[in-house]
Design an enzyme around this catalytic site. Structure first.
Site, PDB file in Angstrom:
ATOM      1  N   ASP A  49       0.832  -1.200   0.000  1.00  0.00           N
ATOM      2  CA  ASP A  49       0.000   0.000   0.000  1.00  0.00           C
ATOM      3  C   ASP A  49       0.873   1.260   0.000  1.00  0.00           C
ATOM      4  O   ASP A  49       2.114   1.184   0.072  1.00  0.00           O
ATOM      5  CB  ASP A  49      -0.920  -0.051   1.234  1.00  0.00           C
ATOM      6  N   ASP A  63     -10.269   3.421  -3.408  1.00  0.00           N
ATOM      7  CA  ASP A  63     -10.985   2.259  -2.879  1.00  0.00           C
ATOM      8  C   ASP A  63     -12.419   2.194  -3.421  1.00  0.00           C
ATOM      9  O   ASP A  63     -13.107   3.204  -3.489  1.00  0.00           O
ATOM     10  CB  ASP A  63     -10.998   2.299  -1.350  1.00  0.00           C
TER      11      ASP A  63
HETATM   12  C1  GLA Z   1      -5.884   1.487   1.255  1.00  0.00           C
HETATM   13  C2  GLA Z   1      -6.067   0.460   0.150  1.00  0.00           C
HETATM   14  C3  GLA Z   1      -7.151  -0.521   0.509  1.00  0.00           C
HETATM   15  C4  GLA Z   1      -6.863  -1.177   1.839  1.00  0.00           C
HETATM   16  C5  GLA Z   1      -6.675  -0.101   2.891  1.00  0.00           C
HETATM   17  C6  GLA Z   1      -6.201  -0.627   4.203  1.00  0.00           C
HETATM   18  O1  GLA Z   1      -6.930   2.356   1.327  1.00  0.00           O
HETATM   19  O2  GLA Z   1      -6.368   1.114  -1.045  1.00  0.00           O
HETATM   20  O3  GLA Z   1      -7.281  -1.487  -0.504  1.00  0.00           O
HETATM   21  O4  GLA Z   1      -5.711  -1.979   1.723  1.00  0.00           O
HETATM   22  O5  GLA Z   1      -5.700   0.854   2.479  1.00  0.00           O
HETATM   23  O6  GLA Z   1      -6.110   0.431   5.112  1.00  0.00           O
END
Ligand code: GLA
Length: 550
Positions: free
Chosen positions: A183, A248
């Site tokens: 990430d 997301d």
């Molecule tokens: C980011 C990623 C997600 C997830 C979250 C975890 O937002 O894009 O897919 O892994 O972190 O906090």
């Protein structure tokens, strides 16, 4: 595919010497209807489950075991789903004096006799024991998302791998993980350069793989910042396998918590779809990642689940289910397991659909070239608020209009016959997914001739060699590259089209004869000459013989 390393000392044969000092000119050639040489299958996008969307940072051993058991027993494993991916929340940022992870032994207990608490190898062994693969998660920065946006809290700093890349990725491989998602919360906070950090991580992964002999599938998650499709397939000379193209898809919906009432939304599904369309970067096993799915989660109807699944399938996107697998409706489970839809996603050409027609505002025809000659997955997509008729002609798919094509409605599981064209009434915000099998349209084939490369006549072994060519197409062009690679691992080359940013192509083994891989290139010089340059990265490189444009 990242196993192939650049610059290994190889015995010099006359043929390999000529291949290295050669560069290639593409001669405009006649249009021919003949089929391209034997196609070579490329690695398909991953299929699995990820903990984030339904469990947020409450993921632990119990949750992971239940999900793995569900996948193994509800038919998903049989349908091809493999990965059980543990996302953020498994580790809260603590390290010992040597910098090793300290993992909470209550959340991750011993699962068999002789195991230590807090050893992530326990859960990996459990997952492997069910015939599945295991994935893990970290961040490229010092902090992870635990401080930037703790979802269910509390906030926990230092949850990233910066300054510990070699140590952490080696640990993941030693635990036995097969997949790692990296990430960008901490990297973003520190304003790091993602191409630089992920290249370093790629090197750390390659090192861990070399030490353990264990493959770690590499998933980049920086939400499309700095256009990862332009660098992720080639970072640091070692490629990432998949890269996220957007933010997301949903904020986690976790049962029995303050976040239980959140809803997934179809408009977010469409946003991720639109952001993932980079067909020029998706080929030979490298994939755009439109995010984990929300099929089966609260907020989507069963029909919207099918729309979502169809969009990911024509993208050829990773199919990482985010729902709680123990609570899927029968219908959502059937959607996830639909064999014909999965076959479209997993097709061995590894390509992404392109939009081939827009017969009205919000009305679109998407086409994905499939392995079987003359076959396409076709998505008739109605983004408007009213039902609409969407027509498709075979020439829009690169097939011959003059020959009838067999048409099958995939979700209806119905053969519609051999037709001269097709048109369907598509409900509002809905789609029809077709399998079309017709006659391939003509290809323009360009033979290669070797010439000295731009570094001059005195080309030294191990230096990149440039293959130059010209074509005459405009827009996204499917290109078949005919080549030879007698090795057991892929050989690598970078393709630069009209001097733009390169994309890395992995050429899988072909044995003793020629084979073909397909790519989609953005050829933007209409009526003029498009230049295709292949820079050979591995030594010896793939022997590129010809390309065919359609
Ligand atoms: C980011 C990623 C997600 C997830 C979250 C975890 O937002 O894009 O897919 O892994 O972190 O906090």
């Amino acid at each position: 595919m990242r196993k192939h390393r650049v610059g290994k000392a190889m015995p010099v044969t006359l043929a390999s010497f000529l291949a290295v000092v050669g560069a290639v000119l593409l001669w405009p050639a006649s249009l021919m209807a003949e089929s391209v040489p034997r196609q070579i299958a490329v690695p398909p996008p991953p299929m699995g489950w990820s903990s984030w969307n339904a469990f947020s940072n409450t993921v632990d051993s119990k949750v992971t075991m239940e999900q793995a058991k569900a996948m193994a027993s509800n038919g998903m494993a049989k349908a091809g789903y493999r990965y059980i991916n543990i996302d953020e929340g498994w580790w809260l940022g603590e390290r010992d004096a040597e910098g090793n992870f300290i993992v909470d032994g209550k959340a991750w207990p011993a699962l068999a006799a002789g195991e230590r608490v807090g050893d992530m190898g326990n859960i990996v062994r459990y997952i492997h024991g069910l015939g599945l693969k295991a994935g893990i998660y970290t961040d490229a920065g010092t902090d992870g998302c635990g401080t930037v946006g703790p979802d269910l809290g509390p906030s926990y700093p230092n949850e990233g791998s910066e300054n510990h890349y070699e140590q952490d990725f080696l640990q993941f491989a030693m635990w036995g993980f097969d997949y790692v998602k990296v990430d960008w919360c901490g990297g973003d906070k520190e304003k790091l350069d993602p191409a630089v950090q992920y290249a370093e991580i790629a090197r750390a992964i390659a090192r861990a793989e070399a030490i353990t002999g264990h493959r770690l599938y590499f998933s980049i998650c920086n939400w499309g910042n700095n256009s990862p499709w332009t660098w992720a397939p080639g970072v640091g000379g070692v490629a990432a396998d998949i890269w996220r193209t957007g933010g997301d898809i949903v904020a986690p919906i976790v049962a029995n918590t303050k976040n239980a009432d959140r809803k997934a939304e179809i408009k977010e599904v469409f946003r991720e779809f639109d952001q993932a369309v980079h067909p020029e970067a998706q080929h030979t096993g490298f994939y755009n990642d439109p995010d984990m799915m929300v099929v089966g989660m609260p907020g989507l109807t069963e029909e919207q689940n099918r729309v979502h699944m169809s969009l990911w399938a024509v993208l050829g996107g990773p199919l990482l289910v985010g729902a709680d697998l123990t609570r899927l409706s029968e219908e959502a489970l059937a959607t996830l397991k639909n064999p014909e839809v999965l076959a479209i996603d997993q097709d061995a050409l590894g390509l992404q659909a392109t939009k081939v027609a827009a017969p009205g505002t919000g009305l679109e025809v998407w086409s994905k070239r499939l392995w079987a000659g003359g076959s396409r997955a076709v998505l008739l997509l109605n983004r408007t608020a009213a039902p609409a008729t969407i027509p498709v002609r075979w020439s829009e798919l690169g097939l011959q209009d003059s020959s009838p094509a067999k048409v099958r409605d995939v979700w209806a599981k119905k053969d519609l016959g051999a037709l001269d064209s097709y048109s369907a009434t598509v409900p509002a915000q809905d789609m029809v997914l077709l399998f079309v099998n017709g006659s391939e349209g003509p290809h323009a084939k360009y033979e290669m001739t070797r010439v000295a490369d731009e570094h001059g006549a005195a080309v030294v072994r191990n230096q990149p060699v440039t293959f130059k060519g010209v074509g005459t197409h405009f827009t996204v062009a499917p290109i078949a590259i005919s080549y030879m690679n007698p090795d057991k691992t892929p050989r690598l080359a970078e393709l630069r089209v009209n001097g733009r940013i390169a994309t890395r192509i992995a050429f899988p083994p072909t044995g003793g004869s020629s084979g073909t891989v397909w790519i989609e290139s953005l050829l933007d010089r209409e009526g003029a000459k498009n230049a295709l340059e292949f820079s050979v990265e591995s030594d010896p490189g793939p022997v590129i013989e010809s390309i065919s444009l359609q």
